[in-house]
Design a protein around this motif. Structure first.
Motif, PDB file in Angstrom:
ATOM      1  N   GLN A   1       0.827  -1.207   0.000  1.00  0.00           N
ATOM      2  CA  GLN A   1       0.000   0.000   0.000  1.00  0.00           C
ATOM      3  C   GLN A   1       0.862   1.258   0.000  1.00  0.00           C
ATOM      4  O   GLN A   1       0.436   2.310  -0.484  1.00  0.00           O
ATOM      5  CB  GLN A   1      -0.943  -0.005   1.212  1.00  0.00           C
ATOM      6  N   LEU A   2       2.095   1.134   0.499  1.00  0.00           N
ATOM      7  CA  LEU A   2       2.983   2.288   0.493  1.00  0.00           C
ATOM      8  C   LEU A   2       3.340   2.709  -0.932  1.00  0.00           C
ATOM      9  O   LEU A   2       3.620   3.886  -1.183  1.00  0.00           O
ATOM     10  CB  LEU A   2       4.260   1.967   1.278  1.00  0.00           C
ATOM     11  N   GLY A   3       3.325   1.768  -1.875  1.00  0.00           N
ATOM     12  CA  GLY A   3       3.578   2.125  -3.264  1.00  0.00           C
ATOM     13  C   GLY A   3       2.517   3.065  -3.799  1.00  0.00           C
ATOM     14  O   GLY A   3       2.828   4.055  -4.492  1.00  0.00           O
ATOM     15  N   ALA A   4       1.256   2.778  -3.486  1.00  0.00           N
ATOM     16  CA  ALA A   4       0.175   3.664  -3.918  1.00  0.00           C
ATOM     17  C   ALA A   4       0.277   5.026  -3.239  1.00  0.00           C
ATOM     18  O   ALA A   4       0.002   6.065  -3.853  1.00  0.00           O
ATOM     19  CB  ALA A   4      -1.177   3.019  -3.618  1.00  0.00           C
TER      20      ALA A   4
ATOM     21  N   THR B   1      -0.816   7.881   7.546  1.00  0.00           N
ATOM     22  CA  THR B   1      -1.554   6.699   8.008  1.00  0.00           C
ATOM     23  C   THR B   1      -0.957   5.420   7.446  1.00  0.00           C
ATOM     24  O   THR B   1      -0.670   4.465   8.181  1.00  0.00           O
ATOM     25  CB  THR B   1      -3.036   6.798   7.614  1.00  0.00           C
ATOM     26  N   MET B   2      -0.751   5.385   6.135  1.00  0.00           N
ATOM     27  CA  MET B   2      -0.239   4.166   5.515  1.00  0.00           C
ATOM     28  C   MET B   2       1.248   3.983   5.777  1.00  0.00           C
ATOM     29  O   MET B   2       1.730   2.853   5.840  1.00  0.00           O
ATOM     30  CB  MET B   2      -0.529   4.179   4.013  1.00  0.00           C
ATOM     31  N   LEU B   3       1.977   5.082   5.929  1.00  0.00           N
ATOM     32  CA  LEU B   3       3.380   4.950   6.322  1.00  0.00           C
ATOM     33  C   LEU B   3       3.487   4.325   7.709  1.00  0.00           C
ATOM     34  O   LEU B   3       4.319   3.433   7.945  1.00  0.00           O
ATOM     35  CB  LEU B   3       4.062   6.322   6.310  1.00  0.00           C
ATOM     36  N   GLY B   4       2.611   4.771   8.628  1.00  0.00           N
ATOM     37  CA  GLY B   4       2.587   4.181   9.962  1.00  0.00           C
ATOM     38  C   GLY B   4       2.206   2.713   9.925  1.00  0.00           C
ATOM     39  O   GLY B   4       2.814   1.882  10.622  1.00  0.00           O
TER      40      GLY B   4
ATOM     41  N   ASP C   1       3.481  -2.886  10.589  1.00  0.00           N
ATOM     42  CA  ASP C   1       3.312  -4.242  10.101  1.00  0.00           C
ATOM     43  C   ASP C   1       4.649  -4.865   9.733  1.00  0.00           C
ATOM     44  O   ASP C   1       4.876  -6.064   9.967  1.00  0.00           O
ATOM     45  CB  ASP C   1       2.377  -4.256   8.883  1.00  0.00           C
ATOM     46  N   ALA C   2       5.545  -4.076   9.136  1.00  0.00           N
ATOM     47  CA  ALA C   2       6.863  -4.605   8.777  1.00  0.00           C
ATOM     48  C   ALA C   2       7.611  -5.086  10.017  1.00  0.00           C
ATOM     49  O   ALA C   2       8.291  -6.117   9.989  1.00  0.00           O
ATOM     50  CB  ALA C   2       7.673  -3.540   8.050  1.00  0.00           C
ATOM     51  N   TRP C   3       7.468  -4.351  11.119  1.00  0.00           N
ATOM     52  CA  TRP C   3       8.153  -4.754  12.351  1.00  0.00           C
ATOM     53  C   TRP C   3       7.483  -5.959  13.004  1.00  0.00           C
ATOM     54  O   TRP C   3       8.149  -6.934  13.358  1.00  0.00           O
ATOM     55  CB  TRP C   3       8.189  -3.582  13.331  1.00  0.00           C
ATOM     56  N   LYS C   4       6.157  -5.900  13.148  1.00  0.00           N
ATOM     57  CA  LYS C   4       5.464  -6.976  13.858  1.00  0.00           C
ATOM     58  C   LYS C   4       5.470  -8.280  13.076  1.00  0.00           C
ATOM     59  O   LYS C   4       5.435  -9.373  13.665  1.00  0.00           O
ATOM     60  CB  LYS C   4       4.016  -6.552  14.157  1.00  0.00           C
ATOM     61  N   GLU C   5       5.485  -8.191  11.747  1.00  0.00           N
ATOM     62  CA  GLU C   5       5.418  -9.398  10.932  1.00  0.00           C
ATOM     63  C   GLU C   5       6.757  -9.690  10.241  1.00  0.00           C
ATOM     64  O   GLU C   5       6.804 -10.344   9.206  1.00  0.00           O
ATOM     65  CB  GLU C   5       4.315  -9.246   9.870  1.00  0.00           C
TER      66      GLU C   5
END
Length: 268
Positions: A50-53, A194-197, A202-206
């Motif tokens: 989603q960060l790409g969008a 919002t999407m950066l957060g 998510d990158a950290w938790k997963e």
């Protein structure tokens, strides 16, 4: 399903749906479900691309956003815009941190909830598009702080997959007498933090899901690039549709997809 083809298809879905009020998360999860992709890595993949969008918004609105940044020290209006985005962003920060695990483990795994949310959201969007009060705010850079806060609270509803982050924020804005186009553009700006957060969290938790998949980073890169390129086209098209026809077409699209998804789930 070949992983590389799946990455491209999900990137296309993300780019097509992130900024139109039809729920990119709901569409991605339904696409993942019907492609037969496993939970875990692909759920994380859907959040990260989603960060790409979002990057497409930064590119398309770079001049306007950069103009606000350079004027922050000297222009109270620029500081007001920055503060309005921060105020709108904060409710999602609090609830996102509190509910992240519940959302990923429960709501992400319920296609029925996603389809129902698409239908209900479509009906609400049609109603608000037709009966919203006459707007008195037409500039997304100059919204009062209290309206920004209300829009941010509406955004939190979109933590339910299928609701649509852009749809919730647009409905909230229009209910607060914000013009349709201004509502859409403020939704774009609010999407950046919002999407950066969401990406960072998510990158950290997963991170274990990412490291466990053999081609995780290249697959995410493919989805990121595809979603960015598609979103560049979609943002301009969406604003043209909203200016001429309002949000009605997107409301009907949500209802059709949600109803079709429920039918397909029952048959399959």
């Amino acid at each position: 399903m070949n992983d590389w083809l799946a990455a491209v298809l999900l990137g296309i879905v993300e780019g097509l749906t992130e900024f139109i009020p039809v729920s990119s998360t709901g569409m991605l999860l339904l696409t993942k479900h019907f492609l037969g992709l496993e939970d875990g890595f692909w759920d994380t993949f859907n959040v990260l691309i989603q960060l790409g969008a979002i990057l497409a918004v930064v590119v398309l609105y770079f001049a306007k956003l950069w103009g606000q940044v350079v004027r922050l020290p000297s222009d109270p209006r620029a500081r007001g815009f920055a503060l309005s985005v921060i105020v709108a962003f904060l409710p999602a920060v609090v609830l996102g941190l509190l509910l992240h695990d519940f959302i990923k483990s429960v709501l992400f795994d319920s296609p029925q909830v996603q389809c129902i949310a698409l239908i209900v959201g479509g009906v609400i969007l049609l109603f608000v598009d037709r009966f919203a009060p006459q707007p008195n705010d037409h500039d997304p850079l100059r919204l009062p702080l209290w309206k920004a806060l209300v829009i941010g609270l509406f955004q939190c509803i979109a933590m339910i997959p299928g609701v649509s982050r852009s749809g919730a924020t647009i409905v909230g804005a229009m209910s607060m007498r914000v013009d349709k186009r201004a509502a859409a553009e403020f939704s774009f700006f609010l999407a950046i933090p919002t999407m950066l957060g969401a990406f960072v969290l998510d990158a950290w938790k997963e991170r274990h899901q990412i490291t466990a998949h053999a081609h995780a980073i290249p697959l995410i890169a493919v989805g990121f690039v595809v979603s960015f390129l598609v979103a560049l086209v979609v943002i301009r098209a969406m604003l043209a549709i909203v200016t001429k026809q309002g949000f009605g077409p997107f409301g009907w699209f949500r209802i059709l997809v949600g109803a079709g998804g429920l039918l397909a789930l029952r048959l399959l």
